[in-house]
Design a protein around this motif. Structure first.
Motif, PDB file in Angstrom:
ATOM      1  N   ILE A 113       0.784  -1.259   0.109  1.00  8.64           N
ATOM      2  CA  ILE A 113       0.022  -0.107  -0.041  1.00  8.64           C
ATOM      3  C   ILE A 113       0.886   1.151  -0.005  1.00  8.64           C
ATOM      4  O   ILE A 113       0.467   2.157  -0.603  1.00  8.64           O
ATOM      5  N   GLU A 114       1.845   1.341   0.770  1.00  7.44           N
ATOM      6  CA  GLU A 114       2.794   2.413   0.745  1.00  7.44           C
ATOM      7  C   GLU A 114       3.452   2.634  -0.527  1.00  7.44           C
ATOM      8  O   GLU A 114       3.632   3.991  -0.748  1.00  7.44           O
ATOM      9  N   SER A 115       3.870   1.773  -1.143  1.00  6.21           N
ATOM     10  CA  SER A 115       4.756   1.928  -2.352  1.00  6.21           C
ATOM     11  C   SER A 115       3.982   2.033  -3.591  1.00  6.21           C
ATOM     12  O   SER A 115       4.566   2.174  -4.858  1.00  6.21           O
ATOM     13  N   VAL A 116       2.739   1.988  -3.770  1.00  9.81           N
ATOM     14  CA  VAL A 116       1.831   1.843  -5.110  1.00  9.81           C
ATOM     15  C   VAL A 116       1.941   3.200  -5.741  1.00  9.81           C
ATOM     16  O   VAL A 116       2.096   4.321  -4.557  1.00  9.81           O
ATOM     17  N   GLU A 117       2.645   3.135  -6.775  1.00  8.93           N
ATOM     18  CA  GLU A 117       2.726   4.633  -7.704  1.00  8.93           C
ATOM     19  C   GLU A 117       1.601   4.943  -8.399  1.00  8.93           C
ATOM     20  O   GLU A 117       0.938   4.289  -8.835  1.00  8.93           O
ATOM     21  N   SER A 118       1.233   6.136  -8.124  1.00 11.57           N
ATOM     22  CA  SER A 118       0.016   6.868  -9.037  1.00 11.57           C
ATOM     23  C   SER A 118       0.465   7.089 -10.315  1.00 11.57           C
ATOM     24  O   SER A 118      -0.335   7.040 -11.130  1.00 11.57           O
ATOM     25  N   GLY A 119       1.682   7.517 -10.787  1.00 10.38           N
ATOM     26  CA  GLY A 119       2.119   7.521 -12.168  1.00 10.38           C
ATOM     27  C   GLY A 119       2.461   6.271 -13.007  1.00 10.38           C
ATOM     28  O   GLY A 119       2.529   5.327 -12.321  1.00 10.38           O
ATOM     29  N   PRO A 120       2.755   6.775 -14.155  1.00 11.89           N
ATOM     30  CA  PRO A 120       3.289   5.399 -15.044  1.00 11.89           C
ATOM     31  C   PRO A 120       4.400   4.761 -14.685  1.00 11.89           C
ATOM     32  O   PRO A 120       5.425   5.453 -14.261  1.00 11.89           O
ATOM     33  N   SER A 121       4.496   3.302 -14.659  1.00  9.25           N
ATOM     34  CA  SER A 121       5.708   2.740 -14.158  1.00  9.25           C
ATOM     35  C   SER A 121       5.614   1.360 -14.822  1.00  9.25           C
ATOM     36  O   SER A 121       4.603   1.042 -15.486  1.00  9.25           O
ATOM     37  N   ILE A 122       6.751   0.590 -14.548  1.00  6.88           N
ATOM     38  CA  ILE A 122       6.792  -0.715 -15.103  1.00  6.88           C
ATOM     39  C   ILE A 122       5.639  -1.392 -14.524  1.00  6.88           C
ATOM     40  O   ILE A 122       5.241  -2.511 -15.244  1.00  6.88           O
ATOM     41  N   HIS A 123       5.230  -1.096 -13.441  1.00  7.88           N
ATOM     42  CA  HIS A 123       3.924  -1.991 -12.693  1.00  7.88           C
ATOM     43  C   HIS A 123       2.655  -1.566 -13.144  1.00  7.88           C
ATOM     44  O   HIS A 123       2.011  -2.369 -13.080  1.00  7.88           O
ATOM     45  N   THR A 124       2.649  -0.655 -13.808  1.00  5.32           N
ATOM     46  CA  THR A 124       1.364  -0.243 -14.422  1.00  5.32           C
ATOM     47  C   THR A 124       1.218  -0.367 -15.801  1.00  5.32           C
ATOM     48  O   THR A 124       0.301   0.085 -16.695  1.00  5.32           O
ATOM     49  N   PHE A 125       2.341  -0.808 -16.509  1.00  8.53           N
ATOM     50  CA  PHE A 125       2.632  -1.026 -17.955  1.00  8.53           C
ATOM     51  C   PHE A 125       1.731  -2.034 -18.269  1.00  8.53           C
ATOM     52  O   PHE A 125       1.254  -3.066 -17.562  1.00  8.53           O
ATOM     53  N   PRO A 126       1.147  -1.885 -19.637  1.00  3.82           N
ATOM     54  CA  PRO A 126       0.068  -2.974 -20.064  1.00  3.82           C
ATOM     55  C   PRO A 126       0.397  -4.309 -19.871  1.00  3.82           C
ATOM     56  O   PRO A 126       1.615  -4.561 -19.977  1.00  3.82           O
ATOM     57  N   PRO A 162       9.967   5.969 -21.654  1.00  2.00           N
ATOM     58  CA  PRO A 162      10.808   6.327 -20.770  1.00  2.00           C
ATOM     59  C   PRO A 162      10.529   5.043 -19.446  1.00  2.00           C
ATOM     60  O   PRO A 162      11.687   4.865 -19.017  1.00  2.00           O
ATOM     61  N   VAL A 163       9.610   4.804 -19.267  1.00  2.00           N
ATOM     62  CA  VAL A 163       9.354   3.562 -18.393  1.00  2.00           C
ATOM     63  C   VAL A 163      10.122   2.488 -19.040  1.00  2.00           C
ATOM     64  O   VAL A 163      10.707   1.709 -17.989  1.00  2.00           O
ATOM     65  N   VAL A 164      10.005   2.057 -19.874  1.00  6.18           N
ATOM     66  CA  VAL A 164      10.702   0.848 -20.634  1.00  6.18           C
ATOM     67  C   VAL A 164      12.204   1.092 -20.430  1.00  6.18           C
ATOM     68  O   VAL A 164      12.963   0.267 -20.084  1.00  6.18           O
ATOM     69  N   SER A 165      12.658   2.164 -20.882  1.00 10.21           N
ATOM     70  CA  SER A 165      14.242   2.668 -20.700  1.00 10.21           C
ATOM     71  C   SER A 165      14.528   2.560 -19.364  1.00 10.21           C
ATOM     72  O   SER A 165      15.816   1.973 -19.161  1.00 10.21           O
ATOM     73  N   GLU A 166      13.733   2.932 -18.383  1.00  5.87           N
ATOM     74  CA  GLU A 166      14.317   2.731 -16.697  1.00  5.87           C
ATOM     75  C   GLU A 166      14.641   1.401 -16.497  1.00  5.87           C
ATOM     76  O   GLU A 166      15.468   0.745 -15.787  1.00  5.87           O
ATOM     77  N   MET A 167      13.402   0.634 -16.813  1.00  4.96           N
ATOM     78  CA  MET A 167      13.596  -0.748 -16.663  1.00  4.96           C
ATOM     79  C   MET A 167      14.715  -1.579 -17.170  1.00  4.96           C
ATOM     80  O   MET A 167      15.505  -2.424 -16.732  1.00  4.96           O
ATOM     81  N   LEU A 168      15.026  -1.152 -18.562  1.00  3.48           N
ATOM     82  CA  LEU A 168      16.168  -1.726 -19.244  1.00  3.48           C
ATOM     83  C   LEU A 168      17.381  -1.439 -18.457  1.00  3.48           C
ATOM     84  O   LEU A 168      18.321  -2.125 -18.384  1.00  3.48           O
ATOM     85  N   ARG A 169      17.661  -0.079 -18.039  1.00  2.00           N
ATOM     86  CA  ARG A 169      19.073   0.156 -17.188  1.00  2.00           C
ATOM     87  C   ARG A 169      19.062  -0.594 -16.175  1.00  2.00           C
ATOM     88  O   ARG A 169      19.952  -0.981 -15.825  1.00  2.00           O
ATOM     89  N   LYS A 170      17.873  -1.036 -15.128  1.00  2.00           N
ATOM     90  CA  LYS A 170      17.880  -1.836 -14.019  1.00  2.00           C
ATOM     91  C   LYS A 170      18.226  -3.159 -14.654  1.00  2.00           C
ATOM     92  O   LYS A 170      19.152  -4.041 -13.840  1.00  2.00           O
ATOM     93  N   VAL A 171      17.703  -3.842 -15.633  1.00  9.69           N
ATOM     94  CA  VAL A 171      17.988  -5.286 -15.790  1.00  9.69           C
ATOM     95  C   VAL A 171      19.142  -5.383 -16.242  1.00  9.69           C
ATOM     96  O   VAL A 171      19.817  -6.322 -16.206  1.00  9.69           O
ATOM     97  N   LEU A 172      19.857  -4.517 -17.041  1.00 10.62           N
ATOM     98  CA  LEU A 172      21.059  -4.734 -17.825  1.00 10.62           C
ATOM     99  C   LEU A 172      22.353  -4.296 -16.786  1.00 10.62           C
ATOM    100  O   LEU A 172      23.514  -4.737 -16.823  1.00 10.62           O
ATOM    101  N   HIS A 173      22.028  -3.614 -15.670  1.00 10.83           N
ATOM    102  CA  HIS A 173      23.010  -3.297 -14.950  1.00 10.83           C
ATOM    103  C   HIS A 173      23.204  -3.992 -13.508  1.00 10.83           C
ATOM    104  O   HIS A 173      23.953  -3.700 -12.551  1.00 10.83           O
TER     105      HIS A 173
END
Length: 746
Positions: A497-510, A553-564
């Motif tokens: 509940i605390e960390s649910v993001e209201s904006g677009p993120s990889i968790h709200t990605f289709p 931008p959401v996908v790009s951020e996810m890629l940076r995390k996964v690749l590093h």
């Protein structure tokens, strides 16, 4: 020319033996005695009443004689001598070497009319084929299905399944034409919706194109051309983004002015057991047991009607070969000099082609020669009757003058030294009162019989996959056994509940299959070592799956995390893996021999101590697929190597919760169990193990195999604590699975 393939023109006897090999017409001496004819057969064409034989009539006679001789050889039971002994001569052992595509077409047509299978290899353009023009008429009617004139043209072209009688009656019976117009409208709608490839499939199926083509004597040629044409149309449609009208316009332009290029040359229809009719240019470097060279008497002089036409020649140069030059109309004296160079160069090319043609045969070669129109400037004329002292540039003129003075006897006499060792014979061009047809199964070489029906037919050999193996298990198929999405630890609900993001993120990605495939495609093509994420590529891939490019931008951020992220918790990062060290979507076919669900469960039960969780045994034991043999097909998302070790990765876009806290080791394991992924990666490990064992020198599983990573992309964080499922199956387990799939009872 020197002997080829051991048979050649030496005196050691022919490699071709035939029963009844007597000459069709009594030849003049020398004739090799016995039942075996010599390897060099010179077919001589006399000059009637001292004049050159009519070229068109002679060509027809030669084409007919070649076809009948081929039929005679095949019907006579001729055999080839090989290192393994003798074997029957087949049509596929014979080649007819021609100079032009026109000669090739005439030769093929004559052979087909005799019942001899024959295929053409040449440089003729696809767009010159009659069936391609018929296709253009048919497509024009489909583009505008309301035009009755175009519809009648399409019906008359022969591609649509309509006979001439129906076409004739359509003038008096409008219902016939209306029915066809409706069919054309249906094809129009299909083309508009799904493209030219779907239309081609519908035409082949709906109009019975393949069967109707194959009923004609050159049916394989027609069918090959039509399929080739549809492939070319598909490439143009995709490459240039053309609609129906644009593609039709492009197609008509190609037919009006055929382009050059290998992709537009006629393709070879099936060549199994067929006479090869091939241009001499294309035969270079090839060999055939029996060759016919019927048209090397063509002259080097241009035809009179081309006297004032432009021509090419190589200009004189003091320090090497001159430049290729086009003469569009030089002054008369210069033009005559340039023309002489052109003719001399044509003679040189004809000599080269004669050498190529005469050195293709391994056992026997037939050469046509004699008093034919144009022969006075041909390569054989210069070789046999050219002047002893040649004035540069006057070779052809001198040869022509000498050859025209020769009678039949003088031409024959010059051939005799070639036959002095008994390697050849001169035979008058055969004249046959009637054309025979190829006999099938008459001599016992071809026997047709039904295959024996086996007493039992196995139904367990199939192409399978891990999905098929788990589909039969309700325990895995419904995915309910291990789903406990609310159980994420003692602090789980509060943290969620605390960390649910209201904006677009990889968790709200289709979510769903298409977004998952989109992410897979991105990982397949991006450069892992790039400093920045490839935004343009990401946006293009999102657009291809109808996903808003704003997610880039959401996908790009996810890629940076996964690749590093350190995959092993230390220093193993994908950002250090170059393209040459990775293989995306690595496909495999894994042989299976009588794989049983019980045997698979027993293996996992035996190695329970090596498994990351005991529930894996329960999951595998729930499988109840039928015994399967055949091939197990699969695709590994990524195989890569780093520091001498090989790893497997599977990208997972599964949604397990609203933030990364939902992607704990326990929750990921439950997803791995409920979806059957555990079985999947063990099968992948066996496939890679077999591959490396066969291809990697000194391969050792313990040394070279690094492990498996299932990356749940929505849950990967820089800390490395979530989103990464790791395992490295034991060597004993993998080897037991390998033996089990090979049919070894364990």
């Amino acid at each position: 020319p020197p002997p080829r393939g051991g048979g050649g023109f030496g005196g050691g006897g022919s490699l071709l033996r035939s029963t009844g090999e007597a000459s069709p017409t009594p030849p003049p001496p020398p004739v090799k005695g016995g039942g075996v004819r010599p390897p060099l057969q010179l077919w001589f064409v006399d000059r009637p009443t001292g004049k050159a034989a009519n070229k068109e009539a002679s060509t027809e006679r030669i084409v007919s004689a070649v076809a009948v001789e081929i039929v005679r050889l095949l019907n006579s039971g001729a055999c080839l001598r090989t290192d393994a002994g003798e074997r029957p001569l087949s049509a596929g052992d014979i080649a007819v070497l021609v100079r032009s595509n026109r000669q090739a077409a005439a030769m093929q047509d004559q052979l087909l009319s005799c019942g001899v299978p024959a295929v053409r290899q040449g440089t003729e353009s696809l767009f010159a084929a009659a069936e391609v023009e018929a296709l253009l008429r048919t497509l024009a009617a489909i583009v505008d299905p309301s035009d009755t004139a175009l519809a009648r043209g399409a019906l008359a072209s022969g591609l649509l399944d309509s006979d001439a009688d129906a076409l004739a009656r359509s003038g008096d019976d409008p219902a016939i034409l209306d029915n066809w117009l409706q069919r054309l409208r249906d094809y129009h709608d299909l083309w508009a919706r799904r493209g030219i490839t779907s239309l081609s499939g519908a035409l082949f199926a709906g109009e019975g194109l393949a069967m109707r083509c194959l009923t004609q004597k050159d049916g394989e040629r027609r069918l090959t051309n039509l399929r080739h044409a549809f492939e070319v149309l598909h490439c143009a449609e995709s490459r240039e983004g053309l609609g129906m009208a644009g593609l039709l316009t492009w197609f008509s332009r190609q037919i009006a002015d055929p382009p050059e290029g290998e992709e537009y040359q006629l393709r070879l229809e099936t060549d199994e057991c067929a006479v090869q009719v091939v241009t001499i240019h294309r035969s270079k470097g090839l060999e055939y047991p029996v060759c016919f060279v019927p048209f090397c008497w063509n002259g080097s002089q241009p035809f009179p009607k081309f006297k004032n036409q432009p021509f090419t020649f190589h200009a004189a140069c003091d320090d090497g070969p001159g430049e290729l030059t086009l003469d569009l109309g030089s002054p008369a004296e210069e033009r005559d000099e340039h023309r002489a160079i052109n003719v001399r160069e044509a003679l040189a090319e004809n000599l080269r082609l004669l050498y190529v043609a005469m050195t293709r045969a391994q056992a026997r070669v037939y050469l046509v020669w004699g008093g034919l129109t144009g022969a006075e400037s041909s390569a054989p004329a210069w070789l046999l009757h050219g002047p002893e002292e040649v004035q540069c540039g006057a070779e052809v003129a001198q040869t022509e003058a000498r050859f025209k003075e020769l009678d039949n006897g003088a031409i024959r006499e010059r051939l005799l030294p070639l036959l002095s060792n008994g390697s050849g014979e001169i035979v008058d061009l055969p004249l046959y009162p009637q054309v025979e047809r190829l006999k099938f199964a008459a001599d016992g070489h071809i026997k047709l019989a039904p295959l024996p029906v086996p007493p039992t037919i196995s139904n367990d050999w199939r192409l399978s996959s891990y999905s098929a193996l788990v589909a039969a298990s309700t325990h895995l198929a419904d995915g309910e056994a291990w789903k406990t999405t609310e159980r994420v630890g003692e602090e789980g609900p509060a943290r969620l509940i605390e960390s649910v993001e209201s904006g677009p993120s990889i968790h709200t990605f289709p979510r769903g299959a298409d977004p998952g495939s989109c992410l897979h495609d991105i990982f397949e093509v991006i450069d892992f070592t790039a400093e920045e994420a490839e935004a343009e590529l990401i946006e293009k891939t999102l657009g291809a799956y109808a996903i808003d490019p704003g997610w880039s931008p959401v996908v790009s951020e996810m890629l940076r995390k996964v690749l590093h992220i350190p995959l092993d918790g230390a220093d193993l990062q994908l950002s250090r893996v170059s393209r040459r060290d990775r293989c995306s979507e690595m496909g495999f076919f894994l042989p299976l021999t009588a794989l049983r669900a019980a045997g698979l469960a027993a293996i996992f039960r035996r190695h329970q101590a090596d498994l990351p969780d005991p529930r894996i045994v329960t999951t595998i034991a729930s499988l109840n697929f039928e015994t399967v043999s055949g091939m197990l097909r699969g695709f590994i998302d990524l195989v890569f190597t780093c520091a001498g070790r090989y790893y497997l990765i599977d990208w997972k876009s599964n949604y397990l919760g609203p933030n990364s806290a939902a992607y704990t080791q326990e929750r990921m394991l439950e997803e791995m169990l409920s979806s059957g992924y555990v079985l999947q990666y063990h099968l992948y490990c066996v496939a890679l193990h077999r591959h490396l064992r066969r291809t990697l020198p000194g391969y050792d599983y313990e040394e070279h195999f690094g492990g498996v990573f299932y990356l749940f992309l929505r849950g990967v964080e820089r800390s490395g604590e979530t989103g990464i499922y790791r395992d490295r199956p034991s060597l004993a387990l993998i080897e037991d699975l390998d033996r089990l799939m090979g049919g070894v009872e364990l």
